[in-house]
Write a protein that holds these residues in place. Structure first.
Motif, short mmCIF file in Angstrom:
data_model
loop_
_atom_site.label_atom_id
_atom_site.label_comp_id
_atom_site.label_asym_id
_atom_site.label_seq_id
_atom_site.Cartn_x
_atom_site.Cartn_y
_atom_site.Cartn_z
N ALA A 113 0.75 -1.17 -0.20
CA ALA A 113 -0.10 -0.22 0.14
C ALA A 113 1.01 1.34 0.06
O ALA A 113 0.49 2.21 -0.71
N ILE A 114 1.95 1.21 0.87
CA ILE A 114 2.78 2.40 0.94
C ILE A 114 3.49 2.96 -0.55
O ILE A 114 3.31 3.97 -0.68
N ALA A 115 3.74 1.83 -1.09
CA ALA A 115 4.48 2.24 -2.29
C ALA A 115 3.34 2.84 -3.47
O ALA A 115 3.84 3.79 -4.18
N ALA A 116 2.20 2.25 -3.52
CA ALA A 116 1.45 2.81 -4.52
C ALA A 116 0.77 4.29 -4.03
O ALA A 116 0.55 4.95 -5.10
N VAL A 117 0.90 4.67 -3.13
CA VAL A 117 0.45 5.88 -2.77
C VAL A 117 1.27 7.01 -3.62
O VAL A 117 0.82 8.05 -4.30
N THR A 121 -4.58 18.99 4.64
CA THR A 121 -3.66 20.27 4.20
C THR A 121 -2.71 20.75 5.33
O THR A 121 -1.57 21.26 5.02
N GLN A 122 -3.28 20.53 6.57
CA GLN A 122 -2.28 21.16 7.30
C GLN A 122 -1.14 20.40 7.75
O GLN A 122 0.04 20.87 8.12
N GLN A 123 -1.22 18.96 7.77
CA GLN A 123 0.12 18.08 7.77
C GLN A 123 0.61 17.46 6.53
O GLN A 123 1.57 16.84 6.67
N ARG A 124 -0.20 18.09 5.73
CA ARG A 124 0.21 17.20 4.31
C ARG A 124 0.41 16.02 4.38
O ARG A 124 1.55 15.14 3.86
N THR A 125 -0.70 15.25 4.69
CA THR A 125 -0.64 13.87 4.84
C THR A 125 -1.71 13.30 3.75
O THR A 125 -2.82 14.00 3.69
N ARG A 126 -1.45 12.37 3.09
CA ARG A 126 -2.43 11.70 2.31
C ARG A 126 -2.61 10.29 2.53
O ARG A 126 -1.80 9.58 2.86
N VAL A 127 -3.93 9.83 2.37
CA VAL A 127 -4.33 8.49 2.52
C VAL A 127 -4.97 7.91 1.40
O VAL A 127 -5.92 8.67 0.57
N ILE A 128 -4.62 6.73 0.93
CA ILE A 128 -4.69 6.06 -0.11
C ILE A 128 -5.17 4.72 0.00
O ILE A 128 -4.71 3.98 0.84
N GLN A 129 -6.24 4.34 -0.46
CA GLN A 129 -6.88 3.20 -0.54
C GLN A 129 -6.31 2.16 -1.57
O GLN A 129 -6.35 2.47 -2.91
N LEU A 130 -5.80 0.98 -1.49
CA LEU A 130 -5.07 0.08 -2.52
C LEU A 130 -5.57 -1.34 -2.08
O LEU A 130 -6.09 -1.78 -0.72
N VAL A 131 -5.47 -2.13 -3.08
CA VAL A 131 -5.80 -3.57 -2.76
C VAL A 131 -4.58 -4.37 -3.30
O VAL A 131 -3.99 -4.12 -4.42
N GLY A 132 -4.22 -5.39 -2.40
CA GLY A 132 -3.05 -6.12 -2.82
C GLY A 132 -3.34 -7.35 -3.12
O GLY A 132 -3.99 -7.92 -2.33
N THR A 160 9.59 10.37 1.86
CA THR A 160 8.37 9.96 2.40
C THR A 160 8.55 9.47 3.80
O THR A 160 9.53 8.64 4.09
N GLN A 161 7.23 9.57 4.62
CA GLN A 161 7.25 9.19 5.91
C GLN A 161 5.90 8.47 5.94
O GLN A 161 4.97 9.03 5.30
N GLY A 162 5.64 7.69 7.07
CA GLY A 162 4.18 7.31 7.18
C GLY A 162 4.11 5.90 7.56
O GLY A 162 5.08 5.36 8.00
N TYR A 163 2.81 5.42 7.29
CA TYR A 163 2.67 4.04 7.78
C TYR A 163 1.50 3.40 6.81
O TYR A 163 0.90 4.32 6.19
N ILE A 164 1.58 2.21 6.88
CA ILE A 164 0.33 1.26 5.97
C ILE A 164 -0.15 0.32 6.87
O ILE A 164 0.22 -0.29 7.50
N THR A 197 -4.42 0.52 3.40
CA THR A 197 -4.54 2.05 3.79
C THR A 197 -3.15 2.68 3.95
O THR A 197 -2.45 2.39 4.87
N VAL A 198 -2.91 3.60 2.99
CA VAL A 198 -1.45 4.04 3.06
C VAL A 198 -1.61 5.51 3.61
O VAL A 198 -2.24 6.52 3.03
N HIS A 199 -0.75 5.86 4.47
CA HIS A 199 -0.79 7.19 5.39
C HIS A 199 0.60 7.76 4.90
O HIS A 199 1.62 7.29 5.53
N ILE A 200 0.64 8.73 4.07
CA ILE A 200 1.87 9.29 3.85
C ILE A 200 2.01 10.67 4.09
O ILE A 200 1.03 11.51 3.97
N LYS A 201 3.12 10.97 4.73
CA LYS A 201 3.61 12.26 4.91
C LYS A 201 4.47 12.81 4.26
O LYS A 201 5.68 12.18 4.09
#
Length: 171
Positions: A22-26, A46-57, A149-153, A166-170
């Motif tokens: 998930a993290i890579a796809a974001v 927008t305050q933390q510049r975090t992006r959440v992306i839903q993926l299927v592996g 990139t920072q964050g977690y999946i 669910t990829v959470h990227i900062k």
């Protein structure tokens, strides 16, 4: 006892593989919209510049490697390859290797790589068995569009060979 460990190990490793994917796809998909704009399937903060992306592996290959003594032991590995999908379209690939680092209770060290258009990123987690219903995996580095990139999946099983990511990227 080793049979139960083997079953839990397989479930846990499947979860781990999904998280990393998930993290890579974001970030490969990030060019679809600016970091502060809304795009289908993503919700930016927008305050933390975090992006959440839903993926299927979806698993394409899996192999358990029994090293040393027969049965579950230190150093045994599970190797998993997955295709990554977003909105039904393939957007990348993910691979992960989990190594048994403790037998009882079971612990696996998992390291994965996500390959997406624009770059790659890596993830890592120490997984404790039996596996929980979802697992968070840290994003540890990247190249190209993912170099800062920072964050977690968060990975959640969705069947025997699929998982929701669910990829959470900062940035």
């Amino acid at each position: 006892m080793s049979g139960t460990f083997k079953i839990n190990k397989m479930r846990f490793l499947s979860v781990a593989a999904g998280i990393t994917a998930a993290i890579a796809a974001v970030f490969a998909i990030a060019p679809l919209a600016p970091a502060n704009a809304s795009a289908s399937g993503s919700a930016p903060d927008t305050q933390q510049r975090t992006r959440v992306i839903q993926l299927v592996g979806k698993q394409t290959q899996i192999e358990d490697i029994d090293l040393g003594k027969e049965g579950v032991g230190l150093g045994d590995q599970r190797v998993v390859a997955e295709d990554l999908y977003r909105d039904g379209k393939k957007v990348g690939d993910h691979s992960v290797i989990c190594t048994t680092v403790h037998v009882n209770p079971g612990q696996l060290q998992c390291v994965g790589t996500f390959a997406l258009p624009g770059g790659q990123f890596t993830s890592q987690a120490l997984l404790h068995l039996p596996a929980p219903s979802s697992v968070d995996v840290a994003i540890t580095g990247g190249t190209g569009d993912y170099r800062n990139t920072q964050g977690y999946i968060r990975t959640t099983p969705a069947g025997e060979t699929e998982r929701q990511l669910t990829v959470h990227i900062k940035r």
